[in-house]
Design a protein around this motif. Structure first.
Motif, mmCIF file in Angstrom:
data_model
loop_
_atom_site.group_PDB
_atom_site.id
_atom_site.type_symbol
_atom_site.label_atom_id
_atom_site.label_comp_id
_atom_site.label_asym_id
_atom_site.label_seq_id
_atom_site.Cartn_x
_atom_site.Cartn_y
_atom_site.Cartn_z
ATOM 1 N N ASP A 1 25.372 -20.786 31.583
ATOM 2 C CA ASP A 1 25.020 -19.649 30.544
ATOM 3 C C ASP A 1 26.240 -19.080 29.894
ATOM 4 O O ASP A 1 27.308 -19.268 30.578
ATOM 5 C CB ASP A 1 24.171 -18.535 31.058
ATOM 6 C CG ASP A 1 24.597 -17.925 32.249
ATOM 7 O OD1 ASP A 1 25.420 -16.994 31.686
ATOM 8 O OD2 ASP A 1 23.982 -17.970 33.368
ATOM 9 N N PRO A 2 26.094 -18.549 28.815
ATOM 10 C CA PRO A 2 27.246 -18.015 28.209
ATOM 11 C C PRO A 2 27.994 -16.770 28.994
ATOM 12 O O PRO A 2 29.246 -16.797 28.880
ATOM 13 C CB PRO A 2 26.793 -17.294 26.795
ATOM 14 C CG PRO A 2 25.542 -18.064 26.465
ATOM 15 C CD PRO A 2 25.181 -18.516 27.789
ATOM 16 N N HIS A 3 27.424 -16.094 29.494
ATOM 17 C CA HIS A 3 27.817 -14.848 30.299
ATOM 18 C C HIS A 3 28.721 -15.564 31.381
ATOM 19 O O HIS A 3 29.842 -14.967 31.664
ATOM 20 C CB HIS A 3 27.013 -13.903 31.072
ATOM 21 C CG HIS A 3 25.995 -13.057 29.879
ATOM 22 N ND1 HIS A 3 25.121 -13.788 29.140
ATOM 23 C CD2 HIS A 3 26.217 -12.055 29.193
ATOM 24 C CE1 HIS A 3 24.455 -12.952 28.268
ATOM 25 N NE2 HIS A 3 25.220 -11.663 28.264
ATOM 26 N N SER A 4 28.170 -16.317 32.244
ATOM 27 C CA SER A 4 28.863 -16.901 33.385
ATOM 28 C C SER A 4 30.021 -17.743 32.858
ATOM 29 O O SER A 4 31.186 -17.851 33.496
ATOM 30 C CB SER A 4 28.011 -17.895 34.220
ATOM 31 O OG SER A 4 26.857 -17.118 34.779
ATOM 32 N N ALA B 1 31.944 -17.036 30.296
ATOM 33 C CA ALA B 1 32.909 -16.285 30.083
ATOM 34 C C ALA B 1 33.687 -15.648 31.362
ATOM 35 O O ALA B 1 34.890 -15.678 31.191
ATOM 36 C CB ALA B 1 32.273 -14.915 29.210
ATOM 37 N N VAL B 2 32.982 -15.487 32.386
ATOM 38 C CA VAL B 2 33.439 -14.966 33.462
ATOM 39 C C VAL B 2 34.354 -16.196 34.132
ATOM 40 O O VAL B 2 35.509 -16.035 34.720
ATOM 41 C CB VAL B 2 32.448 -14.708 34.708
ATOM 42 C CG1 VAL B 2 32.891 -14.555 35.939
ATOM 43 C CG2 VAL B 2 31.606 -13.532 34.162
#
Length: 514
Positions: A371-374, A376-377
């Motif tokens: 997913d986009p958040h992960s 980015a991490v």
């Protein structure tokens, strides 16, 4: 309760149960191991499916019990672990591993920042298999008089203040203590009423050995993709896949060739063709831990005490650490010379280590989510692991060198795995720990601990003399599991040594400690 026949019954003849059996047998305990599988050999234990990585601290435990050479021979690898007996500094690691599928560069490990390293026979981890480890430990257990009964799974457990009654098959076995080393779906854990708490899975993982018609479509090693992760290993057709479905498929039905191909194509983004599936299994990143590792006369170790995903190769090493920590404490309790509360330190020391390992695997699963958040991490982590500080930090976690028990001391070496001290006469710490006793290394010019150490001579090995590198210390007290229990300065105090020895080894055989 009938009179105990064995000091300890161990449920499970995997590496953790067998290592614990060896520790207890070495201490002269009567041990029975019950294993539900009738045969010790399985494709899932042999190479390549049973391949496992042993950390530096795990390999060092084998060395300190005289099992290093048998382990290397059984593992089929090189005998060269990078050790140089004349070196002044240990060599840098050859391999580091990965975090969330992102490989680290061993050249970026700052060896000088790793705590209290000294050159010794073990400087690297070892790639091995469950079968190799099990074979070595089973042979040693037999030499020590441990009895192993296969084809007998535990079906009932009854305990009282005096002992435990264990039913397996048509037989009942009485013992003073029972240790469940019977895996993630531990029967002992359930029968003895242990709490088991944690988090639900993010993914279903697949492991397979199959024929891949067009393997060049798959990149070697770990591959993070927008839809998951796949791993192409060195053996042709040996593949791993992570599908972030919330663990929905695991244990729901057998993984068919068609399903494996569909998942692999989706996660890899290729049109790869899978055929002739020889072996396939599923797993998840479910992370659970027993709320305590002891209930009365029943204890847990290994996967029976904690389960998590295989990310980072923590499981086997974590379980072996449990066995090493528990063995000498349970043996001292059996023999009646354990100080008050010693056995309870098994939970207080190992439970936080297990909880940290679970969080380590949770963090990796979180970073790998498609997913986009992960994502980015994940990009941030890639930048960080390109630095020396973070690579060194991760290596410290994976090698076991970062583990430290809280023993109530501010001295930074206390609670850590002891460095491989070497006296100038050639005596090594590993020589002193070979028989499962603790050790006192006295570097002080006056040999001030010679007389008080003799008061624990049945439980401690004493060696004195200048060391090649004493790290600026005067004396060191090391527990049987290799943990530093006390450190003295250049003029080590007898009183503080005796207090530390009494805390971990009980009242000396010839009277009370001063």
């Amino acid at each position: 309760m009938r009179r105990a026949v064995h000091d300890v019954v161990i449920a499970g003849a995997g590496p953790v149960g067998l290592f614990l059996a060896c520790e207890l047998g070495l201490a002269g305990c009567s041990v029975l191991v019950l294993e539900r599988d009738p045969e010790p050999h399985s494709p899932w234990k042999a190479m390549p499916l049973g391949m496992r990585g042993l950390s530096v601290t795990s390999v060092e435990a084998f060395y300190r019990r005289g099992l290093l050479q048998p382990l290397l021979t059984a593992s089929g690898g090189t005998d060269d672990l990078g050790a140089d007996p004349d070196a002044d500094e240990p060599p840098p690691p050859r391999g580091v591993g990965h975090f969330a599928g992102m490989m680290l560069d061993p050249a970026k490990v700052d060896a000088g920042a790793l705590p209290f390293r000294l050159p010794g026979p073990v400087t690297q981890g070892v790639m091995t298999s469950l079968e190799a480890v099990g074979t070595v430990l089973a042979e040693r257990a037999a030499e020590l008089g441990v009895e192993i009964k296969r084809g007998l799974g535990v079906s009932a457990v009854t305990q009282d203040a005096d002992g435990v009654l264990v039913r397996a098959g048509d037989h009942e076995y009485a013992a003073r203590w029972l240790v469940g080393c019977d895996g993630g779906r531990s029967t002992v854990r359930g029968l003895a009423g242990f709490g088991f708490a944690g988090t639900e899975p993010q993914f279903t993982g697949y492991l397979m050995l199959a024929t891949v018609a067009d393997p060049d479509q798959l990149n070697p090693g770990f591959n993070l993709t927008p839809t998951g992760m796949y791993l192409r290993m060195a053996v042709p057709g040996h593949l791993g896949v992570l599908d972030f479905d919330g663990g929905a498929f695991d244990r729901s039905r057998p993984p068919t060739r068609e399903h494996l191909q569909t998942v692999l194509r989706r996660v890899s983004g290729t049109g790869v063709t899978v055929s002739d599936v020889r072996f396939a299994s599923t797993f998840t990143d479910r992370a659970m831990q027993a709320t305590t590792y002891r209930r009365g006369r029943v204890l847990l170790a290994g996967d029976a005490a904690h389960i998590h995903s295989p990310l980072g190769a923590q499981g086997l090493n974590l379980g072996l650490g449990d066995a090493l920590n528990l063995g000498w404490k349970l043996a001292a309790t059996v023999h009646g010379h354990a100080p008050d509360g010693l056995l309870d330190t098994y939970t207080s020391e190992r439970h936080p280590i297990g909880a940290a390992a679970l969080d380590w695997t949770r963090a990796q699963a979180a970073a790998m989510r498609p997913d986009p958040h992960s994502q980015a991490v994940q990009a941030l982590i890639r930048d960080l692991i390109g630095t020396r500080d973070v690579t060194t930090y991760v290596y410290g976690k994976l090698s076991g060198s970062a583990i430290r028990y809280d023993l109530g001391s501010d001295q930074p070496l206390v609670g850590r795995n002891a460095p491989e001290f070497r006296l100038r006469d050639g005596t090594r710490l590993g020589d002193l720990l070979r028989d499962g006793h603790g050790a006192v290394l006295d570097f002080s010019p006056g040999r001030s601990l010679a007389e008080p150490a003799r008061r624990w001579k049945s439980r401690l090995r004493y060696a004195a003399g200048p060391a090649r590198n004493d790290l600026g210390l005067g004396a060191v007290l090391v527990r049987p599991d290799g943990t530093v229990a006390w450190v003295g300065d250049r003029d080590p105090g007898r009183v503080t040594f005796e207090r530390a020895a009494s805390r971990w080894f009980g009242t000396p055989a010839n009277g009370a400690a001063r």
